[in-house]
Design a protein around this motif. Structure first.
Motif, short mmCIF file in Angstrom:
data_model
loop_
_atom_site.label_atom_id
_atom_site.label_comp_id
_atom_site.label_asym_id
_atom_site.label_seq_id
_atom_site.Cartn_x
_atom_site.Cartn_y
_atom_site.Cartn_z
N GLU A 158 0.80 -1.28 0.12
CA GLU A 158 0.04 -0.08 0.07
C GLU A 158 0.85 1.32 0.09
N GLN A 159 2.21 1.06 -0.34
CA GLN A 159 3.17 2.05 -0.02
C GLN A 159 3.78 2.25 -1.38
N ALA A 160 4.44 3.51 -1.50
CA ALA A 160 5.37 3.63 -2.64
C ALA A 160 6.70 4.28 -2.19
N THR A 161 7.73 3.99 -3.06
CA THR A 161 9.23 4.64 -2.75
C THR A 161 9.32 5.73 -3.65
N LEU A 162 9.61 6.77 -2.92
CA LEU A 162 10.06 7.96 -4.13
C LEU A 162 11.21 8.39 -3.90
N VAL A 163 11.70 8.46 -5.27
CA VAL A 163 13.21 8.82 -5.45
C VAL A 163 13.33 10.32 -5.85
N TYR A 164 14.07 11.11 -4.80
CA TYR A 164 13.85 12.46 -5.10
C TYR A 164 15.29 13.02 -5.58
N ASP A 165 15.32 12.95 -7.03
CA ASP A 165 16.89 12.93 -7.62
C ASP A 165 17.32 14.37 -7.78
N LEU A 166 18.34 14.79 -7.17
CA LEU A 166 18.69 15.92 -6.83
C LEU A 166 20.13 16.34 -7.91
N ASN A 167 20.42 15.52 -8.79
CA ASN A 167 21.41 15.66 -9.78
C ASN A 167 21.25 16.94 -10.46
N GLY A 168 22.27 17.89 -10.28
CA GLY A 168 22.39 19.03 -11.08
C GLY A 168 21.48 20.36 -10.42
N PHE A 169 20.99 19.94 -9.10
CA PHE A 169 20.30 20.84 -8.20
C PHE A 169 20.99 22.09 -7.82
N GLU A 170 20.56 23.08 -8.05
CA GLU A 170 21.07 24.42 -7.77
C GLU A 170 20.31 25.47 -7.36
N ARG A 171 20.81 26.46 -6.91
CA ARG A 171 20.09 27.36 -5.86
C ARG A 171 18.98 27.78 -7.02
N LYS A 172 18.91 27.96 -8.30
CA LYS A 172 17.69 28.50 -8.77
C LYS A 172 16.75 27.59 -9.09
N HIS A 173 16.83 26.34 -8.58
CA HIS A 173 15.79 25.35 -8.55
C HIS A 173 15.15 25.08 -7.21
N GLN A 174 15.51 26.03 -6.17
CA GLN A 174 15.06 25.95 -4.98
C GLN A 174 13.76 26.86 -5.01
N ASP A 175 12.76 25.96 -4.52
CA ASP A 175 11.08 26.46 -4.60
C ASP A 175 10.78 26.13 -3.24
N ASN A 176 10.88 26.62 -2.05
CA ASN A 176 10.31 26.01 -0.79
C ASN A 176 8.95 26.32 -0.80
N ARG A 177 8.43 27.16 -1.27
CA ARG A 177 6.95 27.26 -1.52
C ARG A 177 6.23 26.01 -2.13
#
Length: 880
Positions: free
Chosen positions: A361-380
């Motif tokens: 009843e559950q899933a695995t979430l892969v949060y891929d941060l390859n190439g993540f930079e400040r311009k991608h940050q979106d806390n909202r």
């Protein structure tokens, strides 16, 4: 506390352990075989509640079950223990252990009354007497350096480890050397013959089997026995089953098709089995899914976002059988409309759930941060997505792997963490690369970019889904391919609503002035009326709306060139319009709001939710702004009780002195908080208890304000004029007693009417009436006949007991048998239809609340007398 025996600590940090309450469930003595040479020793089963966990401790090992409570309830729980529940050793341990939160003076009398001697408590240890679901010899290690051979036994959601020599015929002769709590643990096969158990507390343990086949068998059993996180496939405990049944009763038949037992259990587990909270959450989820049109979400309507590869269900599974969803953070543009990201995430979640079947009843979430930079940050966006997932997909994330995480993300995670439930935090694993993913996902199920052999073709998957859903990808980006929301307010709540897009097909748009919340000054705003929402922007070409005003069930109040829109939730939004544009805006708004179930009032703002001018509103000395807790009514009762008692002399109340006191003035200011109690958020039992308390508060408050009711006219005025505003609605004593608590049944004196609230389709108070008349409510309303009205309080969590208590006390103070006739209260005659269809049926109903001496006499009495109502005891009438 653990009598000096060795044990492996699986407790969370000590700061959590201190905030506990404790309940002794059982006290037994284990008698080892005579050949062991060991003396009998006591074993104590305790329930220790702390934060999100509830430990059931048996000497030096424990099991876990979800619960949530506060340390302040320690004394309360100990007071409920039966006699002979603990022995001297436990008493000393509890006194020492909880001395930081309870004084010895508080604990001593509670513990002393519950002592039991060890020799009177001989029996086998019940927990270890239950059959094991899986057992065998394993090697154990906490660090993969030092290994010990143990006989391991799997019982419910706990793994017990014994020294093999102490295990006789596969039955324990001694308590285990250590235990591992499996609830919410992550089970991962590693290496050739090993299994890693990562507990919910952050500990990791390793088991080594004799072969790969044995390892796989153990891994499968361990995963199955940690099944609370998988929707609780095993039988619930009696208390959990009761809570599930209570929740189903509150929701009713309308929810059965979409929310089965497993779905409701996921909500309960996620929210610590709080039935009232889950009741509201499930109702909100149903509305959300219908208005968002989740079932109608198709690939064609998300294709433009999907083909970018930001979020998708891969079609593969991890080692625990959980479907895998990938979210690529570097593909996210913070300037994009949040609604598009939300649709993409919901679509991926729905496809993963669709593929789950009955095995998980559950899933695995892969949060891929390859190439993540400040311009991608979106806390909202992250915050809104997390809120959405936790509200509408509770307990669906079994594992969250944040991979290729740069140092920047670790800083970002400190911001994100408070938005996550503790349960979800325990499932987050952050890695700087992708190598660790092989621990959780087999190579043939792991995408190539993460070191596996699996592939995923976005375009092929999109075409496949389009074929299944019957809407060609060619419609993407066209009106035919747009997702059809069933409520514009959903769009306004989650979309950025760019002005150039919102203005299309608008009813009316132009510049207005909007009053700011705190400063009360008017600021120029570009407003667009569309669907069921009024949008407003700082500029005509803004990419995001500054705010929205939902118009469904709102109240429109014109006031010269200004107008108020009082939303369903009670928020007062004030706008001003130019004289030449007044008619256009006023006419369109009035017509739309009425069509959406709202109303138009040509009255002052204070009376915007109003009723007849004859009402005397007792909580209108101010306007409460913040949300209010329903507990305020109990606090107000206590406050008023103290004020009355302080002004009573020689059995009489000095009303003039009371009214002139600063305490009474402050009390009246405090009653304004009732204006913001949100009735829709209360379950029916809580709402019933709330209105019972409100009735007694209003009765005494009204008697102080307008004086004693001495005849029919003054009594009519007392019950029909003074009122409180609650959640924007007016409630008199008659409204509460007959409209709400008697399920909208009219008072018998109003001949020719059957309903108290006559306009059942228009009166908003109708949705808060109780579902069926409970005769006991009469005795609770008229508690003044057997106790001091100001002393009578109905705790929200104890309604059933309080109704029984009210019926028993009231009837025992009135009912008797005289001259072969049963003397019954006149209430039973006035409201006979509430109690039964015949005199015999009424007497049978009442007799269940009487003592044995009168029960049969009343049932068998040939006739009935009715005792007249004593109006001198109404409220505080005897003091006036």
């Amino acid at each position: 506390f653990f009598f000096g025996h060795r044990f492996l600590s699986c407790f969370p940090p000590s700061s959590s352990v201190l905030a506990m309450d404790i309940k002794v469930v059982n006290c037994v003595t284990v008698t080892p075989p005579p050949s062991s040479g060991t003396e009998p020793y006591p074993v104590f089963t305790l329930q220790v509640r702390s934060g999100h966990w509830n430990w059931q401790i048996v000497r030096n090992f424990f099991q876990i079950d979800h619960f949530n409570t506060e340390a302040a309830k320690i004394v309360k729980d100990l007071a409920k223990l039966p006699p002979k529940a603990i022995d001297e050793n436990t008493k000393a341990s509890l006194t020492e252990y909880f001395s930081s939160v309870c004084s010895k003076e508080e604990l001593e009398p509670l513990l002393q009354d519950r002592l039991v001697s060890s020799e009177n408590a001989f029996s086998e240890c019940e927990t270890l007497a239950t059959p094991a679901s899986f057992s065998g010899v394993l090697e154990f290690s906490a660090d993969k350096k030092k290994w010990e051979t143990k006989w391991c036994s799997l019982r419910e959601d706990t793994l017990y480890a014994f020294n093999e020599k102490e295990y006789d015929d596969r039955k324990p002769r001694f308590l285990p050397k250590f235990t591992i709590a499996l609830l919410n643990a992550t089970i991962n096969p590693v290496g050739a013959n090993e299994v890693e158990i990562a507990t919910a507390f952050g500990n990791s343990f390793y088991l080594r089997a004799a072969s790969t086949a044995d390892r796989d068998a153990w891994a499968s059993s361990l995963i199955q026995n940690s099944a609370h996180e998988e929707g609780d496939r095993r039988a619930l405990s009696p208390s959990q089953q009761t809570k599930l049944n209570d929740l189903k009763a509150l929701l009713g038949a309308a929810y059965e098709a979409e929310y089965d037992d497993r779905a409701l259990t996921r909500y309960l587990v996620e929210h610590q089995w709080n039935v009232d909270s889950v009741n509201l959450l499930v109702q909100n989820d149903k509305v959300f899914r219908e208005e968002f049109n989740v079932k109608g979400l198709k690939m064609a309507s998300i294709y433009e976002s999907f083909k970018g590869g930001k979020c998708f269900y891969t079609g593969y599974r991890d080692k625990a059988g959980r479907p895998i969803i990938v979210f690529r953070a570097a593909k996210h543009d913070p300037n994009a409309d949040y609604m598009e990201t939300m649709k993409l995430v919901i679509y991926s979640c729905e496809r993963a759930i669709e593929a789950m079947g009955d095995d998980t009843e559950q899933a695995t979430l892969v949060y891929d941060l390859n190439g993540f930079e400040r311009k991608h940050q979106d806390n909202r966006t992250i915050k809104l997505l997390l809120e959405m997932v936790q509200a509408h997909y509770p307990h669906r994330i079994g594992l969250l792997l944040a991979v290729s995480a740069p140092w920047l993300f670790r800083l970002v995670f400190k911001v994100i963490r408070p938005w996550l439930s503790e349960d979800l935090v325990s499932k987050v694993h952050i890695y700087g690369d992708t190598a660790q993913m092989a621990k959780y996902i087999n190579p043939d199920q792991l995408l190539r970019e993460y070191g596996g052999t699996a592939t995923f073709d976005l375009e092929a998957y999109a075409n496949s889904r389009a074929g299944i859903e019957g809407l060609a990808l060619a419609t993407a980006g066209t009106p035919a391919g747009e997702h059809q929301f069933l409520n514009d307010e959903i769009v306004s709540r989650f979309s950025d609503c760019p002005a150039d897009k919102t203005i299309k097909d608008a009813i009316i748009h132009g510049w207005l002035k909007k009053q700011a919340g705190w400063v009360k000054r008017f600021n120029k705003r570009y407003c667009i009326l569309k669907g069921s929402v009024l949008y407003y922007y700082a500029g005509k070409k803004d990419a995001r709306a500054e705010g929205v005003v939902p118009l469904r069930n709102a109240t429109f109040v014109p006031e010269g060139l200004n107008f108020h829109i009082i939303t369903k939730s009670g928020k007062d939004c004030v706008f001003s319009v130019e004289k030449k544009e007044r008619d256009g805006w006023f006419n369109n708004l009035q017509e739309l709001i009425v069509r959406l179930g709202g109303s138009v009032k040509e009255v002052s703002v204070a009376d915007a939710a109003g009723e007849e001018n004859s009402l005397d509103v007792l909580n209108s000395s101010g306007q409460w702004k913040a949300a209010a807790n329903p507990d305020i009514v109990i606090a107000l009762l206590g406050r008023l009780r103290g004020i009355v008692q302080a002004n009573v002399s020689d059995g009489k109340l000095n009303v003039d002195a009371l009214k002139a006191s600063p305490e009474f003035s402050q009390f009246e200011q405090a009653t304004c908080e009732l204006q913001k109690v949100e009735l829709a958020k209360l379950s029916e039992p809580v709402r019933t208890a709330f209105f019972l308390n409100l009735y007694h508060l209003l009765l005494v408050h009204a008697q102080i304000k307008i004086g004693n009711a001495t005849d029919a006219d003054t009594r009519f005025n007392l019950f029909n004029s003074p009122c409180y505003v609650v959640d924007g609605l007016y409630f008199t004593l008659q409204d509460i007693s007959h409209g709400i608590l008697r399920s909208n049944v009219c008072h018998p004196s109003r001949l020719g009417f059957s309903k108290h609230f006559l306009e059942v389709k228009k009166d908003p108070r109708v949705k808060y009436i109780v579902k069926a008349v409970d005769p006991r409510i009469h005795f609770a309303i008229n508690a003044n006949h057997w106790c001091n009205t100001l002393e009578y309080v109905v705790p929200f969590e104890d309604l059933e007991n309080q109704l029984n208590l009210a019926a028993s006390n009231y009837l025992r103070s009135v009912v008797e048998v005289k001259d072969d006739h049963a003397v019954l209260p006149i209430l039973v005659n006035w409201f006979a239809a509430d109690f039964g269809k015949s005199e015999a049926e009424i007497k049978t109903y009442l007799s269940q609340f009487l003592d044995d001496a009168r029960k049969d006499l009343v049932k068998n009495a040939p006739g009935v007398y009715y005792k007249s109502y004593d109006w001198s005891n109404l409220g505080i009438a005897s003091l006036l």
